[in-house]
Design a protein around this motif. Sequence first.
Motif, short mmCIF file in Angstrom:
data_model
loop_
_atom_site.label_atom_id
_atom_site.label_comp_id
_atom_site.label_asym_id
_atom_site.label_seq_id
_atom_site.Cartn_x
_atom_site.Cartn_y
_atom_site.Cartn_z
N LYS A 57 0.88 -1.27 -0.13
CA LYS A 57 -0.01 0.05 0.11
C LYS A 57 0.86 1.33 -0.14
O LYS A 57 1.82 1.19 0.67
CB LYS A 57 -0.99 -0.02 1.01
N ARG A 58 0.40 2.28 -0.81
CA ARG A 58 1.38 3.42 -1.05
C ARG A 58 0.33 4.33 -1.03
O ARG A 58 -0.66 4.42 -1.95
CB ARG A 58 2.07 3.06 -2.20
N ASN A 79 3.94 7.73 1.75
CA ASN A 79 4.03 6.57 2.77
C ASN A 79 3.78 5.36 2.10
O ASN A 79 2.74 5.18 1.63
CB ASN A 79 2.95 6.78 3.87
N GLN A 80 4.65 4.38 2.37
CA GLN A 80 4.53 3.10 1.59
C GLN A 80 4.80 1.92 2.61
O GLN A 80 5.84 1.92 3.27
CB GLN A 80 5.58 3.06 0.50
N LYS A 81 4.00 0.92 2.66
CA LYS A 81 4.16 -0.26 3.38
C LYS A 81 3.93 -1.46 2.53
O LYS A 81 3.19 -1.76 1.58
CB LYS A 81 2.88 -0.32 4.43
N ASN A 85 8.17 -3.86 5.51
CA ASN A 85 8.93 -2.80 5.04
C ASN A 85 8.50 -1.45 5.21
O ASN A 85 7.00 -1.68 4.47
CB ASN A 85 9.70 -3.02 3.62
N LYS A 86 8.84 -0.73 5.53
CA LYS A 86 8.26 0.85 5.34
C LYS A 86 9.12 1.81 4.66
O LYS A 86 10.26 1.92 4.84
CB LYS A 86 7.76 1.22 6.72
N ARG A 87 8.45 2.73 3.86
CA ARG A 87 9.30 3.65 3.30
C ARG A 87 8.44 5.18 3.41
O ARG A 87 7.16 5.18 3.31
CB ARG A 87 9.62 3.45 1.73
N GLN A 88 9.20 6.48 3.81
CA GLN A 88 8.63 7.38 4.01
C GLN A 88 9.30 8.59 3.30
O GLN A 88 10.55 8.44 3.44
CB GLN A 88 8.42 7.73 5.50
#
Length: 212
Positions: A57-58, A79-81, A85-88
């Motif tokens: 999900k992004r 915000n991506q999950k 793993n998470k990215r911001q």
Amino acid sequence: MALASELKPYQATYEIIRGGKVTGEQTTELKRLNNNQWLLTDTTKGTRGMASLIGFKRQETSEFTFVDGQLFVTRHSMNQKAAFNKRQYQFTYDAQEKQYKGTRKGDQFTLAVTEQNIISAHMLPLALSLTACQQDARAAIDLLKSTNLSHYQFTFNYQSDKITSQRVFSTPRKKSSTAQLDASKNCLPVTQTHQEENEPEINSRLTAFNWL
């Protein structure tokens, strides 16, 4: 054909296809916050295959001004999950200091700017729509990508209501980026295709649209 000054709120849904297989769905919404301030939101989720299994999900949002046909991003967040793993990534424009301040991969950055026509990478399809509706043959677009400004160039081909945009790369590369745009929908992209060397082709296809 719509003019650039006729930016209108809308919601659109795209099917995401990677390597010929449907992997996800993206919902795009453009809404007006006040006279000159707008908000663009994309929400993408994995619906099939591995993208669904890892719960991809992004969400991306870009606040921007639209004055005299010019886009200028003032705030952006991503915000991506996926699985664990998470990215911001985020940045905000400081009008007093005339610079962007943001965070990427946990590190802070600043970027001084002098132009008032900079967009986020997230806003690129919208910028292409505005240019196409002006019936320009070429476009030069400055966007904030990662922690630096990038300069993109595009050409446009017009055949009745069918408009095709194609990115022009400054050096020969085995990659391509094209879009088909619909003049009846403020030149909104209805299909987009991206291809990089040794990577599967990624396509997005418009499946639903309505004005808000």
